[in-house]
Write an enzyme that holds these catalytic residues in place. Sequence first.
Site, PDB file in Angstrom:
ATOM      1  N   ASN A   9      22.835  36.789  42.670  1.00 52.57           N
ATOM      2  CA  ASN A   9      23.667  37.942  42.991  1.00 52.57           C
ATOM      3  C   ASN A   9      23.335  39.021  41.961  1.00 52.57           C
ATOM      4  O   ASN A   9      23.809  38.981  40.826  1.00 52.57           O
ATOM      5  CB  ASN A   9      25.138  37.529  42.910  1.00 52.57           C
ATOM      6  CG  ASN A   9      26.075  38.665  43.258  1.00 52.57           C
ATOM      7  OD1 ASN A   9      25.646  39.816  43.417  1.00 52.57           O
ATOM      8  ND2 ASN A   9      27.354  38.353  43.369  1.00 52.57           N
ATOM      9  N   ARG A  89      22.396  37.448  47.615  1.00 52.38           N
ATOM     10  CA  ARG A  89      23.504  38.225  48.150  1.00 52.38           C
ATOM     11  C   ARG A  89      23.030  39.671  48.333  1.00 52.38           C
ATOM     12  O   ARG A  89      22.522  40.285  47.399  1.00 52.38           O
ATOM     13  CB  ARG A  89      24.679  38.201  47.177  1.00 52.38           C
ATOM     14  CG  ARG A  89      25.797  39.072  47.667  1.00 52.38           C
ATOM     15  CD  ARG A  89      26.903  39.192  46.662  1.00 52.38           C
ATOM     16  NE  ARG A  89      27.967  39.997  47.230  1.00 52.38           N
ATOM     17  CZ  ARG A  89      28.600  40.953  46.576  1.00 52.38           C
ATOM     18  NH1 ARG A  89      28.288  41.218  45.327  1.00 52.38           N
ATOM     19  NH2 ARG A  89      29.547  41.632  47.159  1.00 52.38           N
ATOM     20  N   HIS A 178      32.995  41.706  52.312  1.00 55.71           N
ATOM     21  CA  HIS A 178      33.578  40.398  51.959  1.00 55.71           C
ATOM     22  C   HIS A 178      33.290  39.340  53.028  1.00 55.71           C
ATOM     23  O   HIS A 178      33.956  38.302  53.087  1.00 55.71           O
ATOM     24  CB  HIS A 178      35.114  40.485  51.784  1.00 55.71           C
ATOM     25  CG  HIS A 178      35.545  41.237  50.553  1.00 55.71           C
ATOM     26  ND1 HIS A 178      36.696  41.976  50.522  1.00 55.71           N
ATOM     27  CD2 HIS A 178      34.993  41.342  49.335  1.00 55.71           C
ATOM     28  CE1 HIS A 178      36.836  42.525  49.325  1.00 55.71           C
ATOM     29  NE2 HIS A 178      35.802  42.146  48.586  1.00 55.71           N
ATOM     30  N   HIS A 206      41.469  38.687  51.639  1.00 54.98           N
ATOM     31  CA  HIS A 206      40.654  38.493  50.430  1.00 54.98           C
ATOM     32  C   HIS A 206      41.140  39.523  49.418  1.00 54.98           C
ATOM     33  O   HIS A 206      40.858  40.718  49.541  1.00 54.98           O
ATOM     34  CB  HIS A 206      39.168  38.685  50.764  1.00 54.98           C
ATOM     35  CG  HIS A 206      38.275  38.634  49.561  1.00 54.98           C
ATOM     36  ND1 HIS A 206      37.334  37.648  49.369  1.00 54.98           N
ATOM     37  CD2 HIS A 206      38.175  39.449  48.485  1.00 54.98           C
ATOM     38  CE1 HIS A 206      36.715  37.849  48.215  1.00 54.98           C
ATOM     39  NE2 HIS A 206      37.196  38.947  47.664  1.00 54.98           N
ATOM     40  N   GLY A 208      40.837  40.467  45.798  1.00 57.92           N
ATOM     41  CA  GLY A 208      40.235  40.412  44.463  1.00 57.92           C
ATOM     42  C   GLY A 208      40.364  41.781  43.835  1.00 57.92           C
ATOM     43  O   GLY A 208      41.361  42.476  44.060  1.00 57.92           O
ATOM     44  N   ASN A 209      39.382  42.177  43.033  1.00 60.62           N
ATOM     45  CA  ASN A 209      39.384  43.565  42.553  1.00 60.62           C
ATOM     46  C   ASN A 209      39.260  44.506  43.736  1.00 60.62           C
ATOM     47  O   ASN A 209      39.969  45.490  43.850  1.00 60.62           O
ATOM     48  CB  ASN A 209      38.243  43.786  41.568  1.00 60.62           C
ATOM     49  CG  ASN A 209      38.580  43.218  40.215  1.00 60.62           C
ATOM     50  OD1 ASN A 209      39.662  43.482  39.688  1.00 60.62           O
ATOM     51  ND2 ASN A 209      37.690  42.413  39.668  1.00 60.62           N
ATOM     52  N   ARG A 239      40.684  51.298  43.830  1.00 64.92           N
ATOM     53  CA  ARG A 239      40.434  52.064  45.063  1.00 64.92           C
ATOM     54  C   ARG A 239      41.735  52.275  45.820  1.00 64.92           C
ATOM     55  O   ARG A 239      42.591  51.407  45.868  1.00 64.92           O
ATOM     56  CB  ARG A 239      39.460  51.317  45.981  1.00 64.92           C
ATOM     57  CG  ARG A 239      38.074  51.233  45.423  1.00 64.92           C
ATOM     58  CD  ARG A 239      37.147  50.470  46.370  1.00 64.92           C
ATOM     59  NE  ARG A 239      36.226  49.661  45.599  1.00 64.92           N
ATOM     60  CZ  ARG A 239      35.774  48.472  45.962  1.00 64.92           C
ATOM     61  NH1 ARG A 239      36.141  47.942  47.106  1.00 64.92           N
ATOM     62  NH2 ARG A 239      34.950  47.818  45.184  1.00 64.92           N
ATOM     63  N   VAL A 329      43.727  37.550  43.282  1.00 68.14           N
ATOM     64  CA  VAL A 329      45.147  37.782  43.525  1.00 68.14           C
ATOM     65  C   VAL A 329      45.663  36.818  44.601  1.00 68.14           C
ATOM     66  O   VAL A 329      46.707  36.177  44.438  1.00 68.14           O
ATOM     67  CB  VAL A 329      45.405  39.252  43.954  1.00 68.14           C
ATOM     68  CG1 VAL A 329      46.871  39.467  44.290  1.00 68.14           C
ATOM     69  CG2 VAL A 329      44.946  40.216  42.866  1.00 68.14           C
ATOM     70  N   GLU A 331      44.692  33.898  45.483  1.00 71.93           N
ATOM     71  CA  GLU A 331      44.768  32.491  45.082  1.00 71.93           C
ATOM     72  C   GLU A 331      45.830  32.231  44.019  1.00 71.93           C
ATOM     73  O   GLU A 331      46.339  31.118  43.897  1.00 71.93           O
ATOM     74  CB  GLU A 331      43.401  32.032  44.542  1.00 71.93           C
ATOM     75  CG  GLU A 331      42.337  31.942  45.616  1.00 71.93           C
ATOM     76  CD  GLU A 331      40.929  31.826  45.052  1.00 71.93           C
ATOM     77  OE1 GLU A 331      40.760  31.272  43.949  1.00 71.93           O
ATOM     78  OE2 GLU A 331      39.986  32.306  45.715  1.00 71.93           O
ATOM     79  N   GLU A 382      31.869  32.100  47.412  1.00 73.30           N
ATOM     80  CA  GLU A 382      30.800  32.839  48.072  1.00 73.30           C
ATOM     81  C   GLU A 382      29.427  32.233  47.795  1.00 73.30           C
ATOM     82  O   GLU A 382      28.558  32.214  48.661  1.00 73.30           O
ATOM     83  CB  GLU A 382      30.822  34.310  47.624  1.00 73.30           C
ATOM     84  CG  GLU A 382      32.016  35.057  48.192  1.00 73.30           C
ATOM     85  CD  GLU A 382      32.216  36.435  47.600  1.00 73.30           C
ATOM     86  OE1 GLU A 382      32.920  36.524  46.576  1.00 73.30           O
ATOM     87  OE2 GLU A 382      31.683  37.397  48.147  1.00 73.30           O
TER      88      GLU A 382
HETATM   89  P1  ADP Z   1      36.286  40.121  42.282  1.00 68.52           P
HETATM   90  O1  ADP Z   1      36.683  40.991  43.420  1.00 68.52           O
HETATM   91  O2  ADP Z   1      35.716  40.871  41.134  1.00 68.52           O
HETATM   92  O3  ADP Z   1      35.506  38.887  42.688  1.00 68.52           O
HETATM   93  P2  ADP Z   1      38.452  38.275  41.731  1.00 68.52           P
HETATM   94  O4  ADP Z   1      38.476  37.611  43.063  1.00 68.52           O
HETATM   95  O5  ADP Z   1      38.063  37.475  40.556  1.00 68.52           O
HETATM   96  O6  ADP Z   1      37.666  39.628  41.736  1.00 68.52           O
HETATM   97  O7  ADP Z   1      39.934  38.858  41.501  1.00 68.52           O
HETATM   98  C1  ADP Z   1      40.209  39.646  40.402  1.00 68.52           C
HETATM   99  C2  ADP Z   1      41.666  40.013  40.465  1.00 68.52           C
HETATM  100  O8  ADP Z   1      42.450  38.826  40.505  1.00 68.52           O
HETATM  101  C3  ADP Z   1      42.148  40.810  39.264  1.00 68.52           C
HETATM  102  O9  ADP Z   1      42.855  41.956  39.702  1.00 68.52           O
HETATM  103  C4  ADP Z   1      43.115  39.895  38.572  1.00 68.52           C
HETATM  104  O10 ADP Z   1      44.189  40.603  38.103  1.00 68.52           O
HETATM  105  C5  ADP Z   1      43.576  39.016  39.701  1.00 68.52           C
HETATM  106  N1  ADP Z   1      44.101  37.763  39.180  1.00 68.52           N
HETATM  107  C6  ADP Z   1      43.451  36.763  38.562  1.00 68.52           C
HETATM  108  N2  ADP Z   1      44.316  35.789  38.177  1.00 68.52           N
HETATM  109  C7  ADP Z   1      45.548  36.206  38.566  1.00 68.52           C
HETATM  110  C8  ADP Z   1      46.877  35.662  38.439  1.00 68.52           C
HETATM  111  N3  ADP Z   1      47.094  34.499  37.845  1.00 68.52           N
HETATM  112  N4  ADP Z   1      47.882  36.387  38.964  1.00 68.52           N
HETATM  113  C9  ADP Z   1      47.664  37.561  39.564  1.00 68.52           C
HETATM  114  N5  ADP Z   1      46.459  38.123  39.692  1.00 68.52           N
HETATM  115  C10 ADP Z   1      45.414  37.454  39.207  1.00 68.52           C
END
Ligand code: ADP
Length: 397
Positions: A9, A89, A178, A206, A208-209, A239, A329, A331, A382
């Site tokens: 990646n 990827r 995604h 999904h 995440g960030n 965003r 987030v 998970e 992924e």
């Molecule tokens: P990416 O999109 O970079 O792959 P991830 O899937 O790792 O990102 O998700 C990152 C996000 O997950 C961050 O905003 C982080 O705050 C959030 N996150 C990670 N652990 C927790 C938690 N225990 N509670 C709430 N949010 C979390």
Amino acid sequence: MADAVLVLNCGSSSIKYQLIDGAGNVLARGLAERIGEDYGRLTHAGPGGDVDRSAPIADHESGLRAILSAFDETGPPLDGDLLVAVGHRVVHGGDRFADPVLIDDEVMDTIRELIPLAPLHNPANLTGIEVARKFFSTVPHVAVFDTAFHQTMPEHAYTYAVPRQWQHDYGVRRYGFHGTSVAYVAREAARLLDRDPGEVNLIVAHLGNGASITAIARGRSVDTSMGLTPLEGLVMGTRSGDVDPAIGAHLWRLVGAGAETVDEALNRNSGLLALAGANDMREVHRKAEAGEDGASLALDVYCYRLRKYVGAYYAVLGRVNAIVFTAGVGENDADVRARSLAGLEWLGIEVDAARNVSTDRGARFISPAGAKVAVLVIPTNEELEIAREARAVAHSR
Ligand code: ADP
């Protein structure tokens, strides 16, 4: 028989990788980061030990060379006896790739033609492929696209109501992202539900960030919240997600803000960061608990947007077997899961409070037993999906 896949990646300044065998075991993994900067770093974990080395990494070629020397130190040897494919990827496949594809020069040219759709990502992905093809010249290389899973969207879902020639001339339509994560999670959801993947209807969030939500009918994506770019849809770390597209013109008329300024603001300085002053969801919760109004509002807006999309996709699908939460987030954040589905009991959607806060980290149900719509938490993977798809393409040659 060789059955391991090296999953690469490549970002503009990093190479993330995993070596995954046919049973899904991660044999080695690592990250070369800050490529092209003054201080580079390689962290690698292999069967024979770990490597953590700080030294400048001039470019992706040097990065891959450093990774290969880490493999020399820790094993396993990356040769034809082990590797069945290298899986890459690639962010944007436009409307040209609906499936993973064996990479040849023509495929490279097409990925290059798609650069205007993903100006930050596709060039880095291409560089990674070019370099890896040099190092592993006898192994098949497979491109796995973030957009491919959503190519099954019907025309009415991917078409913007804008001048027709914009799509034809400039590729202006919805693509979605995604897809690799969503494909993986959808298959796992079917397994958990004990159903055939081709018969389940799902709503997959999904979070995440970047964050997106997808409606899946009979195993295929029929709508997703990200569009031409990953800006559309849900509220994300930095965003905005959905906004009135006239914001740009409004700011231009008022203060002469240029397109780039607005683009930058909506992509990098909006979302949770703009409302709460933090883009990490954990920090947003800390701030909200400390009584910061902006952080509470950020959570309200985030969860409200999510609930709105769940309702919309419920209407799109008609019958929903499960709502699935995945990524950082999704998970980990029981509060966001509960709040975003609150009040939807009349649709058969319920979250069991005790199951929701369980410390169990695996794929699991968080809806009460016997609920009409299952609510699931499924950790995404992924890399495993890329390995699986790359292996399938290599075997089908
Ligand atoms: P990416 O999109 O970079 O792959 P991830 O899937 O790792 O990102 O998700 C990152 C996000 O997950 C961050 O905003 C982080 O705050 C959030 N996150 C990670 N652990 C927790 C938690 N225990 N509670 C709430 N949010 C979390």
